[in-house]
Structures are given as structure tokens and as C-alpha cells.
Design a protein around this motif. Structure first.
Motif, PDB file in Angstrom:
ATOM      1  N   VAL A  86       0.843  -1.201   0.000  1.00 30.13           N
ATOM      2  CA  VAL A  86       0.000   0.000   0.000  1.00 30.13           C
ATOM      3  C   VAL A  86       0.875   1.248   0.000  1.00 30.13           C
ATOM      4  CG1 VAL A  86      -1.718   1.302   1.337  1.00 30.13           C
ATOM      5  CG2 VAL A  86      -1.969  -1.166   1.063  1.00 30.13           C
ATOM      6  N   ARG A  87       1.987   1.225   0.743  1.00 31.77           N
ATOM      7  CA  ARG A  87       2.919   2.361   0.718  1.00 31.77           C
ATOM      8  C   ARG A  87       3.435   2.599  -0.707  1.00 31.77           C
ATOM      9  NH1 ARG A  87       4.376   4.154   5.774  1.00 31.77           N
ATOM     10  NH2 ARG A  87       4.065   2.665   7.467  1.00 31.77           N
ATOM     11  N   ALA A  88       3.793   1.526  -1.408  1.00 34.85           N
ATOM     12  CA  ALA A  88       4.277   1.661  -2.781  1.00 34.85           C
ATOM     13  C   ALA A  88       3.173   2.221  -3.685  1.00 34.85           C
ATOM     14  CB  ALA A  88       4.771   0.313  -3.307  1.00 34.85           C
ATOM     15  N   LEU A  89       1.945   1.742  -3.481  1.00 38.43           N
ATOM     16  CA  LEU A  89       0.813   2.266  -4.247  1.00 38.43           C
ATOM     17  C   LEU A  89       0.625   3.748  -3.954  1.00 38.43           C
ATOM     18  CD1 LEU A  89      -1.758   1.948  -5.988  1.00 38.43           C
ATOM     19  CD2 LEU A  89      -2.946   1.292  -3.888  1.00 38.43           C
ATOM     20  N   ARG A  90       0.707   4.117  -2.687  1.00 35.01           N
ATOM     21  CA  ARG A  90       0.583   5.528  -2.309  1.00 35.01           C
ATOM     22  C   ARG A  90       1.622   6.366  -3.036  1.00 35.01           C
ATOM     23  NH1 ARG A  90       2.872   6.879   3.316  1.00 35.01           N
ATOM     24  NH2 ARG A  90       4.654   6.191   2.110  1.00 35.01           N
ATOM     25  N   ASP A  91       2.857   5.892  -3.044  1.00 36.97           N
ATOM     26  CA  ASP A  91       3.926   6.628  -3.715  1.00 36.97           C
ATOM     27  C   ASP A  91       3.646   6.759  -5.210  1.00 36.97           C
ATOM     28  OD1 ASP A  91       5.100   6.834  -1.234  1.00 36.97           O
ATOM     29  OD2 ASP A  91       6.560   5.225  -1.587  1.00 36.97           O
ATOM     30  N   ASP A  92       3.123   5.692  -5.829  1.00 33.64           N
ATOM     31  CA  ASP A  92       2.767   5.754  -7.249  1.00 33.64           C
ATOM     32  C   ASP A  92       1.637   6.747  -7.494  1.00 33.64           C
ATOM     33  OD1 ASP A  92       4.690   3.835  -7.783  1.00 33.64           O
ATOM     34  OD2 ASP A  92       3.245   2.178  -7.968  1.00 33.64           O
ATOM     35  N   LEU A  93       0.666   6.813  -6.577  1.00 29.42           N
ATOM     36  CA  LEU A  93      -0.473   7.713  -6.747  1.00 29.42           C
ATOM     37  C   LEU A  93      -0.054   9.177  -6.734  1.00 29.42           C
ATOM     38  CD1 LEU A  93      -3.120   5.926  -4.504  1.00 29.42           C
ATOM     39  CD2 LEU A  93      -3.182   6.169  -6.990  1.00 29.42           C
ATOM     40  N   ARG A  94       1.024   9.485  -6.050  1.00 28.99           N
ATOM     41  CA  ARG A  94       1.495  10.875  -6.007  1.00 28.99           C
ATOM     42  C   ARG A  94       1.817  11.406  -7.409  1.00 28.99           C
ATOM     43  NH1 ARG A  94       1.772  11.995  -0.906  1.00 28.99           N
ATOM     44  NH2 ARG A  94       2.652  10.584   0.615  1.00 28.99           N
TER      45      ARG A  94
END
Length: 179
Positions: A86-94
Motif C-alpha cells: 500500500v505504501r508503494a501504491l501511495r507513492d505511485d499515486l502521487r
């Protein structure tokens, strides 16, 4: 209770800072639930000198606790992997136009600010979003009536809903049952 926190020694974990939910209050509630269950099942709460071998009961329960503790540790290990995904997804969403608000919402869930506990007591107003289900629902994904699985393994069973009364709605209901 002292006004000054205890000092740490080399190798100790950091002292607790803030938090979200009072563990003792939750434990007291579970003990009361178990007492009521005992009264319902056996006609009275657990009493001394009741004809049972309390030492044997304690050893058997300690063994069960050890097994359940290992299960919790294994499941937490799996959830840590999900959190990292989820952290990686969050970073991608930025980097996606219009998705920054989702990344910001994930920040609040993944890295909540510690609450100040000046009197070292817990209150009902310090409940936050917890668990993978809370994370998904906080960002608008409806998980009602659905099991949460990671890599094909059940990590959180579906909650009870009016349409699905066979599943659980509280964390207490999801605790391991007596064998």
C-alpha cells in the motif's frame, strides 16, 4: 503512577508515545464478555473450588495462547507485507494527476500522528482507522460482506451485515475461539 516516564536502558524499545486505542479498556470489555458467556453457558462465572483442576486448565490454556500468539505473529508478518504494498501504491499515486488526495488519505492511515496522552489514560475518542479493512473503507472501497485475502490467504474475515449474518462485525468476534 509517576509524573516522569521511566528511563530506557541500552537495547530497550522506545517509550510508548500516544496511541489510538486503550488496550486495558478493550481487555476489560473482553473479560466482561467472557464472564457473561460463562454465566450463560454454565449458570455462574468462574468460581474458586469448583471441582476442576485449575492448574491443568491453566497449562492447556497457556498452550492454546502460545499457538494463537504464533498465528497472530504470522498474520501480522503477512499484513506488514500488505502495508508495504500500500505504501508503494501511495507513492505511485502521487505521480498521477487527480490522485494526490488518495495518497494524502493513505498518509493519514499509514502514518497517523501520535496522540498526546498527558494523563496516560485512554478515552473513547482516540479510535482511528485500523486494519486493512479500515484502510480500504477509508478510501471509499466497500468491503462489507467480503473476506479480505492476501496472496490467497484469509487475513480478515467478512463482517456481519444485515444481509450476511454469519460473519463477524467486531474485533472481539474475530478473536480465536476456545478449541
Amino acid at each position: 503512577m509517576t509524573d516522569q516516564p521511566a528511563k530506557t536502558r541500552p537495547g530497550d524499545q522506545p517509550l510508548p508515545a500516544g496511541g489510538q486505542e486503550c488496550v486495558q479498556d478493550a481487555l476489560i470489555a473482553l473479560i466482561e464478555e467472557r464472564k457473561q458467556l460463562g454465566i450463560q453457558r454454565y449458570g455462574s462465572p468462574l468460581m474458586t473450588h469448583n471441582g476442576r483442576d485449575a492448574g491443568r486448565d491453566a497449562v492447556e490454556e497457556a498452550l492454546d495462547l502460545t499457538v494463537y500468539s504464533m498465528q497472530v505473529a504470522m498474520e501480522l508478518r503477512d499484513l506488514r507485507g500488505v502495508v508495504e504494498q500500500v505504501r508503494a501504491l501511495r507513492d505511485d499515486l502521487r505521480g498521477i494527476t487527480g490522485a494526490r488526495w488518495v495518497a494524502d488519505a493513505l498518509d493519514k492511515i499509514l502514518d497517523p500522528p501520535a496522540t498526546e496522552a498527558t494523563d496516560h489514560s485512554c478515552t473513547d475518542n482516540c479510535k482511528g482507522v485500523t486494519g486493512i479493512r479500515g484502510l480500504l473503507e477509508h478510501v471509499g472501497i466497500d468491503t462489507s460482506g467480503q473476506d479480505i485475502t492476501v496472496n490467497g490467504r484469509l487475513v480478515e474475515p467478512a463482517r456481519k451485515t444485515p444481509d450476511n449474518p454469519t460473519t463477524s462485525s467486531t474485533g472481539a468476534d474475530n478473536l480465536p475461539k476456545e478449541p
